[in-house]
Design a protein around this motif. Sequence first.
Motif, PDB file in Angstrom:
ATOM      1  N   SER A 162      12.761  -7.803  -5.026  1.00  0.00           N
ATOM      2  CA  SER A 162      11.612  -8.275  -4.352  1.00  0.00           C
ATOM      3  C   SER A 162      10.369  -9.175  -5.083  1.00  0.00           C
ATOM      4  CB  SER A 162      11.090  -7.147  -4.100  1.00  0.00           C
ATOM      5  OG  SER A 162      11.230  -5.846  -5.253  1.00  0.00           O
TER       6      SER A 162
ATOM      7  N   LYS B 247      13.583 -10.056   0.975  1.00  0.00           N
ATOM      8  CA  LYS B 247      13.490  -8.761   2.041  1.00  0.00           C
ATOM      9  C   LYS B 247      14.254  -8.678   2.382  1.00  0.00           C
ATOM     10  CE  LYS B 247       8.583 -10.965   2.805  1.00  0.00           C
ATOM     11  NZ  LYS B 247       7.532 -10.842   3.400  1.00  0.00           N
ATOM     12  N   SER B 248      14.262  -7.439   2.854  1.00  0.00           N
ATOM     13  CA  SER B 248      15.727  -6.462   4.386  1.00  0.00           C
ATOM     14  C   SER B 248      15.792  -7.518   5.372  1.00  0.00           C
ATOM     15  CB  SER B 248      15.735  -5.670   4.928  1.00  0.00           C
ATOM     16  OG  SER B 248      15.426  -4.483   3.701  1.00  0.00           O
ATOM     17  N   ASP B 249      16.732  -7.610   5.522  1.00  0.00           N
ATOM     18  CA  ASP B 249      17.110  -8.454   7.382  1.00  0.00           C
ATOM     19  C   ASP B 249      16.627 -10.134   6.892  1.00  0.00           C
ATOM     20  OD1 ASP B 249      17.655  -6.244   8.697  1.00  0.00           O
ATOM     21  OD2 ASP B 249      15.373  -5.890   9.312  1.00  0.00           O
TER      22      ASP B 249
ATOM     23  N   ASN C 264      15.691   2.368  -3.897  1.00  0.00           N
ATOM     24  CA  ASN C 264      15.162   0.790  -4.418  1.00  0.00           C
ATOM     25  C   ASN C 264      15.837   1.421  -6.351  1.00  0.00           C
ATOM     26  OD1 ASN C 264      14.657  -0.402  -2.594  1.00  0.00           O
ATOM     27  ND2 ASN C 264      12.794   0.323  -2.355  1.00  0.00           N
TER      28      ASN C 264
ATOM     29  N   ALA D  23      19.281  -7.201  -4.951  1.00  0.00           N
ATOM     30  CA  ALA D  23      19.235  -6.710  -3.291  1.00  0.00           C
ATOM     31  C   ALA D  23      21.023  -6.599  -2.942  1.00  0.00           C
ATOM     32  CB  ALA D  23      18.906  -8.319  -2.484  1.00  0.00           C
TER      33      ALA D  23
ATOM     34  N   SER E 106      13.986   6.030   0.253  1.00  0.00           N
ATOM     35  CA  SER E 106      13.404   4.526   0.118  1.00  0.00           C
ATOM     36  C   SER E 106      13.505   4.904  -1.117  1.00  0.00           C
ATOM     37  CB  SER E 106      12.215   4.090   0.766  1.00  0.00           C
ATOM     38  OG  SER E 106      11.561   4.385   0.413  1.00  0.00           O
TER      39      SER E 106
ATOM     40  N   VAL F 253      20.697  -9.220   4.517  1.00  0.00           N
ATOM     41  CA  VAL F 253      20.324  -8.338   3.468  1.00  0.00           C
ATOM     42  C   VAL F 253      19.794  -7.067   3.620  1.00  0.00           C
ATOM     43  CG1 VAL F 253      17.901  -8.601   1.515  1.00  0.00           C
ATOM     44  CG2 VAL F 253      19.145 -10.239   1.767  1.00  0.00           C
ATOM     45  N   ASP F 254      20.058  -5.883   3.022  1.00  0.00           N
ATOM     46  CA  ASP F 254      20.031  -4.232   2.920  1.00  0.00           C
ATOM     47  C   ASP F 254      18.530  -3.684   2.591  1.00  0.00           C
ATOM     48  OD1 ASP F 254      20.565  -1.776   4.444  1.00  0.00           O
ATOM     49  OD2 ASP F 254      21.746  -0.970   2.646  1.00  0.00           O
ATOM     50  N   ASN F 255      18.191  -3.756   1.310  1.00  0.00           N
ATOM     51  CA  ASN F 255      17.635  -2.796   0.221  1.00  0.00           C
ATOM     52  C   ASN F 255      17.830  -3.942  -0.838  1.00  0.00           C
ATOM     53  OD1 ASN F 255      17.247  -0.470   1.426  1.00  0.00           O
ATOM     54  ND2 ASN F 255      18.847  -0.381   1.463  1.00  0.00           N
ATOM     55  N   THR F 256      16.233  -4.374  -1.378  1.00  0.00           N
ATOM     56  CA  THR F 256      15.818  -4.691  -1.942  1.00  0.00           C
ATOM     57  C   THR F 256      15.439  -3.968  -3.275  1.00  0.00           C
ATOM     58  OG1 THR F 256      13.691  -5.020  -1.993  1.00  0.00           O
ATOM     59  CG2 THR F 256      15.888  -6.609  -0.625  1.00  0.00           C
TER      60      THR F 256
END
Length: 274
Positions: A127, A132-134, A41, A155, A37, A147-150
Amino acid sequence: MQQIFNFIYKNSNRLLFLLLLGISLFLTIQSHSYHRSKVINSANFLSGGVYERINNVSEYLNLRTQNDALSQENAKLRSLLFDLKDTASIPKLDSIKGLRPDDIIVSKVIHNSFNAHENYLTLNSGSLDGVKSDMGVINSLGIVGIVDNTSPKYATVVSILNMKSQINAKIKKSNHFGSLIWDGKSTGYAQLIDVPRLAAIRKGDTIVTGGQSVIFPENINIGTIDRVFIDNQTHYYTLNIKLFNDMTDLGHVYILKSKDREEIIKLEKGDKDE
């Protein structure tokens, strides 16, 4: 060629060390979710900065096109504001989507892939902005992705033009629903699968987000039915959907907060409050 061999021979110990170091880092990242992770990021942060600079240059070169689009949009807004009959019939945002202004984060697409089987977008919000994710991502025409990753400032978003994407959607006039997927062929079309044969459908019917989604509010536009097929194995309808959005030309988008998502997921899993 001889010089290359000489270089490798003289630096064989260093090259072997770097190779082993790379392998060890790769194995560490793959086997530990925390390290993975952090790498993701960091990659989002670095690539986001590069994409934003490229996007700024691209926007400067396309100022005339953007000004024309803004002029047309402003003209439409003025016509709505000064036409009392039209404004009286326009519902408020929260009555359409069930959202308040605080539930929406305005962002901008700074990178957009659409020529692969698994396409992603990069937004200039992260963030620190509450992303946020999802979280669902839409624009004025319809859905864009999830949204997948931040990272703190950026993002990444799973585009609806991604063969791993699967979104609950329905036929607006009848409420029969299915799963919206993408077959990886055309950027202008997606597919709605597993639609019951009982559904009364016709070409041109509007497809919107369904009420079973915990990411998107209900009734956000997606597109219209272009062609109808019958799956010979399941005997359900498969609908070819012409998207309202031009997914190859995206500018500003809206990221949607879903405050009830965690509660719904917890309820569906059968968890009980302590």
